[in-house]
Design a protein around this motif. Structure first.
Motif, short mmCIF file in Angstrom:
data_model
loop_
_atom_site.label_atom_id
_atom_site.label_comp_id
_atom_site.label_asym_id
_atom_site.label_seq_id
_atom_site.Cartn_x
_atom_site.Cartn_y
_atom_site.Cartn_z
N GLY A 171 47.62 27.70 17.07
CA GLY A 171 48.06 29.08 17.22
C GLY A 171 46.98 30.10 16.92
N THR A 172 45.77 29.66 16.59
CA THR A 172 44.70 30.61 16.28
C THR A 172 44.22 31.29 17.56
N ALA A 173 43.95 32.57 17.44
CA ALA A 173 43.49 33.36 18.58
C ALA A 173 41.97 33.24 18.72
N HIS A 174 41.51 33.27 19.95
CA HIS A 174 40.07 33.29 20.21
C HIS A 174 39.81 34.06 21.49
N ARG A 175 38.61 34.60 21.58
CA ARG A 175 38.21 35.41 22.73
C ARG A 175 37.76 34.49 23.87
N ILE A 176 38.28 34.74 25.07
CA ILE A 176 37.84 34.02 26.27
C ILE A 176 36.94 34.99 27.02
N SER A 177 35.70 34.59 27.21
CA SER A 177 34.71 35.50 27.81
C SER A 177 34.99 35.73 29.30
N PRO A 178 34.51 36.86 29.82
CA PRO A 178 34.70 37.14 31.25
C PRO A 178 33.89 36.15 32.07
N ARG A 179 34.39 35.85 33.26
CA ARG A 179 33.68 34.90 34.11
C ARG A 179 34.11 35.05 35.56
N ARG A 180 33.36 34.40 36.41
CA ARG A 180 33.69 34.35 37.83
C ARG A 180 34.29 32.98 38.11
N THR A 181 35.29 32.93 38.99
CA THR A 181 35.92 31.67 39.34
C THR A 181 36.21 31.66 40.83
N VAL A 182 36.44 30.48 41.37
CA VAL A 182 36.73 30.32 42.80
C VAL A 182 38.22 30.07 42.96
N ILE A 183 38.83 30.80 43.88
CA ILE A 183 40.25 30.68 44.19
C ILE A 183 40.39 30.11 45.60
N PHE A 184 41.24 29.08 45.76
CA PHE A 184 41.53 28.52 47.08
C PHE A 184 42.88 29.03 47.54
N THR A 185 42.91 29.54 48.79
CA THR A 185 44.16 29.97 49.41
C THR A 185 44.37 29.14 50.67
#
Length: 98
Positions: free
Chosen positions: A70-84
């Motif tokens: 349950g501990t909180a942590h920061r998820i850094s910004p990033r680029r990702t690929v989305i398939f449609t």
């Protein structure tokens, strides 16, 4: 259980279907993946007619939680690929429902 289709199995199937050598088919496949990777890295969309499209999306920084502790942590910004998937692929998948 579903089976995983690998790049090697795709190359073998394409070689059988076209009558080309596995090495030639694998080389063409590698070249296509390299071109798609380059386009995505440059921020371009990749559209594969009757299959689907790949797009690069920006993910903002956000706060995440470890589900165990349950501990909180920061998820850094990033680029990702989305398939449609394309309309044709979605329709084909809908016909295949159990």
């Amino acid at each position: 259980m579903t089976e995983t289709i690998t790049r090697a199995r795709l190359s073998e199937a394409a070689a059988r279907r076209t009558g080309s050598s596995k090495a030639d088919v694998a080389a063409v496949g590698e070249a296509m993946f390299a071109l798609m990777r380059k386009a995505l890295m440059e921020g371009e969309n990749v559209k594969l007619t009757a299959f689907g499209s790949l797009q690069v999306r920006e993910r903002a920084e956000r706060l995440g939680r470890n589900p165990r502790t349950g501990t909180a942590h920061r998820i850094s910004p990033r680029r990702t690929v989305i398939f449609t998937p394309s309309a044709q692929l979605r329709a084909a998948l809908d016909k295949k429902t159990p």
